[in-house]
Write a protein that holds these residues in place. Structure first.
Motif, PDB file in Angstrom:
ATOM      1  N   THR A  27       0.831  -1.202   0.000  1.00 24.19           N
ATOM      2  CA  THR A  27       0.000   0.000   0.000  1.00 24.19           C
ATOM      3  C   THR A  27       0.862   1.247   0.000  1.00 24.19           C
ATOM      4  OG1 THR A  27      -0.086  -0.062   2.397  1.00 24.19           O
ATOM      5  CG2 THR A  27      -1.893  -1.128   1.206  1.00 24.19           C
ATOM      6  N   LEU A  32      -1.239   6.259   4.704  1.00 17.76           N
ATOM      7  CA  LEU A  32      -2.331   6.362   5.664  1.00 17.76           C
ATOM      8  C   LEU A  32      -3.684   6.111   5.014  1.00 17.76           C
ATOM      9  CD1 LEU A  32      -1.218   9.612   7.527  1.00 17.76           C
ATOM     10  CD2 LEU A  32      -1.081   7.274   8.376  1.00 17.76           C
ATOM     11  N   TYR A  33      -3.802   6.525   3.754  1.00 21.98           N
ATOM     12  CA  TYR A  33      -5.077   6.446   3.042  1.00 21.98           C
ATOM     13  C   TYR A  33      -4.878   5.924   1.624  1.00 21.98           C
ATOM     14  CZ  TYR A  33      -6.937   9.368   6.728  1.00 21.98           C
ATOM     15  OH  TYR A  33      -7.329   9.852   7.941  1.00 21.98           O
ATOM     16  N   PRO A  57      -9.059   4.842   5.246  1.00 20.67           N
ATOM     17  CA  PRO A  57      -7.840   4.754   6.044  1.00 20.67           C
ATOM     18  C   PRO A  57      -7.263   3.347   5.968  1.00 20.67           C
ATOM     19  CG  PRO A  57      -9.778   4.849   7.458  1.00 20.67           C
ATOM     20  CD  PRO A  57     -10.252   5.003   6.049  1.00 20.67           C
ATOM     21  N   LEU A  58      -5.937   3.254   5.890  1.00 18.59           N
ATOM     22  CA  LEU A  58      -5.263   1.964   5.833  1.00 18.59           C
ATOM     23  C   LEU A  58      -4.763   1.530   7.208  1.00 18.59           C
ATOM     24  CD1 LEU A  58      -3.245   2.544   2.552  1.00 18.59           C
ATOM     25  CD2 LEU A  58      -5.364   1.246   2.858  1.00 18.59           C
ATOM     26  N   ARG A  59      -4.750   2.464   8.138  1.00 18.07           N
ATOM     27  CA  ARG A  59      -4.340   2.173   9.517  1.00 18.07           C
ATOM     28  C   ARG A  59      -4.916   3.285  10.396  1.00 18.07           C
ATOM     29  NH1 ARG A  59       1.996   3.785   8.675  1.00 18.07           N
ATOM     30  NH2 ARG A  59       1.634   5.999   8.814  1.00 18.07           N
ATOM     31  N   PRO A  60      -4.868   3.109  11.697  1.00 16.31           N
ATOM     32  CA  PRO A  60      -5.398   4.170  12.576  1.00 16.31           C
ATOM     33  C   PRO A  60      -4.652   5.491  12.358  1.00 16.31           C
ATOM     34  CG  PRO A  60      -5.032   2.151  13.807  1.00 16.31           C
ATOM     35  CD  PRO A  60      -4.440   1.933  12.448  1.00 16.31           C
TER      36      PRO A  60
END
Length: 174
Positions: A27, A32-33, A57-60
């Motif tokens: 990714t 992040l996105y 979002p790919l993670r918090p």
């Protein structure tokens, strides 16, 4: 003939390799996105067109992040800039442009998104393009209704198609 134990070992190995490959989805370093949706929204009731871009979002993410978006202006001139707070607990971020003029069918329009932290440092940059399947000329000249109770626009009396004779058209680049 292979034994039940050797088949179980082979199946477990195949499952482990598939799981490892699935976990290796690239990714981007530190992403992040990701852009999960993009479209032109033609709202006939309000007689306006806008860009809409959705990010997943790919993670918090941290509190205090903002998205600064440069939407290419179909009418020409400098980009339309929107700054929007990102709410960390939402499942996606929807970025919408101000109303547009001069949108042309099948022409790509550039969008640049900068994700910034609370101090203004750029955390991620995303670029995408949007292509409309319609021309701006498909919209009525004025909103068809007014207010929250859908009152018919009196300026359009006698013009149910939303076209006003003699209404000035925007000066659009070719």
């Amino acid at each position: 003939m292979p034994s039940l134990r050797s088949r179980a070992v082979v199946a477990a190995s195949v499952f482990s390799v598939a799981l490892a490959l699935g976990a290796c989805r690239d990714t981007g370093k530190g992403a992040l996105y990701e852009v999960s949706g993009r479209l032109f929204e033609f709202n006939y009731r309000l007689a306006r067109a806008t860009y809409v871009v959705t990010l997943n979002p790919l993670r918090p993410v941290d509190e205090g992040n903002v998205a600064v978006v440069d939407f290419e202006n179909p009418a020409g001139g400098p980009p339309l800039v929107v700054e929007q707070k990102i709410w960390p607990k939402l499942p996606h971020v929807t970025l919408t442009s101000p109303p547009l003029t001069c949108v042309v069918k099948d022409r790509p329009y550039a969008v640049a998104i900068h994700i910034k932290d609370r101090n203004g440092a750029v955390l991620q940059e995303l670029k995408t393009t949007l292509v409309s399947t319609q021309d701006q000329s498909d919209l009525p000249d004025a909103p068809l209704v007014l207010g929250t109770v859908y009152t018919l626009n009196p300026a359009l009396a006698g013009h149910p198609d939303g076209r006003l004779p003699g209404n000035p058209k925007p000066d659009c680049p070719k």
